[in-house]
Write an enzyme that holds these catalytic residues in place. Sequence first.
Site, PDB file in Angstrom:
ATOM      1  N   ASP A  37      35.788  16.241  14.077  1.00  0.00           N
ATOM      2  CA  ASP A  37      36.246  16.671  15.413  1.00  0.00           C
ATOM      3  C   ASP A  37      35.584  17.949  15.902  1.00  0.00           C
ATOM      4  O   ASP A  37      35.303  18.091  17.084  1.00  0.00           O
ATOM      5  CB  ASP A  37      37.787  16.743  15.515  1.00  0.00           C
ATOM      6  N   GLY A 124      48.780  18.772   4.916  1.00  0.00           N
ATOM      7  CA  GLY A 124      47.722  18.098   5.672  1.00  0.00           C
ATOM      8  C   GLY A 124      48.258  17.101   6.676  1.00  0.00           C
ATOM      9  O   GLY A 124      47.537  16.211   7.119  1.00  0.00           O
ATOM     10  N   SER A 128      51.546  22.534  11.505  1.00  0.00           N
ATOM     11  CA  SER A 128      51.272  23.643  12.440  1.00  0.00           C
ATOM     12  C   SER A 128      51.011  23.112  13.855  1.00  0.00           C
ATOM     13  O   SER A 128      51.545  23.658  14.819  1.00  0.00           O
ATOM     14  CB  SER A 128      50.145  24.532  11.937  1.00  0.00           C
ATOM     15  N   ASP A 172      44.299  17.336  15.668  1.00  0.00           N
ATOM     16  CA  ASP A 172      45.723  17.367  15.316  1.00  0.00           C
ATOM     17  C   ASP A 172      46.604  17.503  16.555  1.00  0.00           C
ATOM     18  O   ASP A 172      47.561  16.748  16.754  1.00  0.00           O
ATOM     19  CB  ASP A 172      46.020  18.528  14.365  1.00  0.00           C
TER      20      ASP A 172
HETATM   21  C1  GLA Z   1      42.415  19.951  10.062  1.00  0.00           C
HETATM   22  C2  GLA Z   1      41.999  20.432  11.446  1.00  0.00           C
HETATM   23  C3  GLA Z   1      41.453  19.289  12.299  1.00  0.00           C
HETATM   24  C4  GLA Z   1      40.385  18.500  11.552  1.00  0.00           C
HETATM   25  C5  GLA Z   1      40.844  18.156  10.132  1.00  0.00           C
HETATM   26  C6  GLA Z   1      39.743  17.547   9.313  1.00  0.00           C
HETATM   27  O1  GLA Z   1      43.505  19.093  10.145  1.00  0.00           O
HETATM   28  O2  GLA Z   1      43.092  21.027  12.111  1.00  0.00           O
HETATM   29  O3  GLA Z   1      40.972  19.782  13.516  1.00  0.00           O
HETATM   30  O4  GLA Z   1      39.166  19.188  11.544  1.00  0.00           O
HETATM   31  O5  GLA Z   1      41.323  19.285   9.438  1.00  0.00           O
HETATM   32  O6  GLA Z   1      39.361  16.324   9.839  1.00  0.00           O
END
Ligand code: GLA
Length: 391
Positions: A37, A124, A128, A172
């Site tokens: 991204d 993950g 947030s 995200d």
């Molecule tokens: C985190 C970041 C996203 C993306 C992922 C990896 O979640 O917030 O923007 O880069 O890592 O794909």
Amino acid sequence: MTILYSLKQAFYSFTNEHPQRIYFSPGRVNLIGEHTDYNNGYVFPAALEMGTYLAVSFRNDEMIYMQSANFQTTYQYSIDNLTYSAKDDWSNYPKGVLYEYQQLGYRLPGMNLYFFGDLPNGAGLSSSASIEMVTAFFLNDALQSTLNRTTLAQLCQRVENHYIGVNSGIMDQYAVGLGKEAHALFIDTNTLHHELVPLELGEYALVLTNSNKKRGLADSKYNERRAECEQGLKLLQNTGYQLESLSDLTVEEWQKARATIQHPVLEKRINHIVTENHRVKLAVKHLKAHDIHRFGHYMCESHHSLAEDYEVTGAELDLLYAIQKDQRGCIGTRMTGAGFGGCTVSLVHQEYIDQFKENVAKQYHQHTKIQPDFYTSLAGDGVKKIYEGGL
Ligand code: GLA
């Protein structure tokens, strides 16, 4: 007892009054398209049913009170002092959103904000982005600011980048803002357009496994990867490639350009980005054609690339991957999110889910002495208001 009822009760204990509004924002799981991204590439996440609730009331003074049920802590701020401070812990996320709204010229009222989340933190799954977006959506509603969901996602990304200091991409916040029940989002992060793809998995279901490995240096490693991608792009541009981002490279172009990169680490990073973009497109194509097995195949390929070329998996996620891919009924599995700990997402035949969980937990614990957690959340809706009482 419904969640609304318990939220109202908890809010009452916090403020001695009833909440005026309650909002919900999901977390997200990324199915494929990792670390693409911030390179203007493709991603394919889905919003979850787990997420963050926010109950609010307005105050007559100029104070902001924030409480989190999860952390059991309360913070208070004057609306004239919303700057970042490390000691303010989780409250920096909503505070950063309030701060960004002020930067847009909005005058904030005093308010009480009560948060409760059923997402595991640091796993993950975007806890947030979830707390940021629920705050932004509420402010948009309360201040009648009519920013659309994409603009809200961009505002929250600014909070991550400039206020919190993590150089994350938009995936995200975008997934959390624009997700839809039973769908995943095929997002082109270059144009910020997306296509909702029905998550029709037939007899298969998504199982999330939390490695419960805390993502220690995650933020600094994340920023390091982003910087490496920028260096890789510069190298290519300096050798004459007209590129705006690494995602402009096709696999064929990259095969030719590769020989010019005299830097083994950057070569691996670029290779991940180029091949991952390609895998996202193929995976989505096969999912639309109901070829779930091919979709699962690309999930596994993605994990390999993240382990070998991008080096963001780490021992625990690699172990989970190795155990999970050999389980009966599991046709695809990979780490999800930034990596360095957190969760895997696996595609498992419904009949074998119990067995999958049992075997994975046993083998993972044998090697790590850590007990993993499992979630079978379906794809849910993006951020929304779920209650409006009297004002
Ligand atoms: C985190 C970041 C996203 C993306 C992922 C990896 O979640 O917030 O923007 O880069 O890592 O794909």
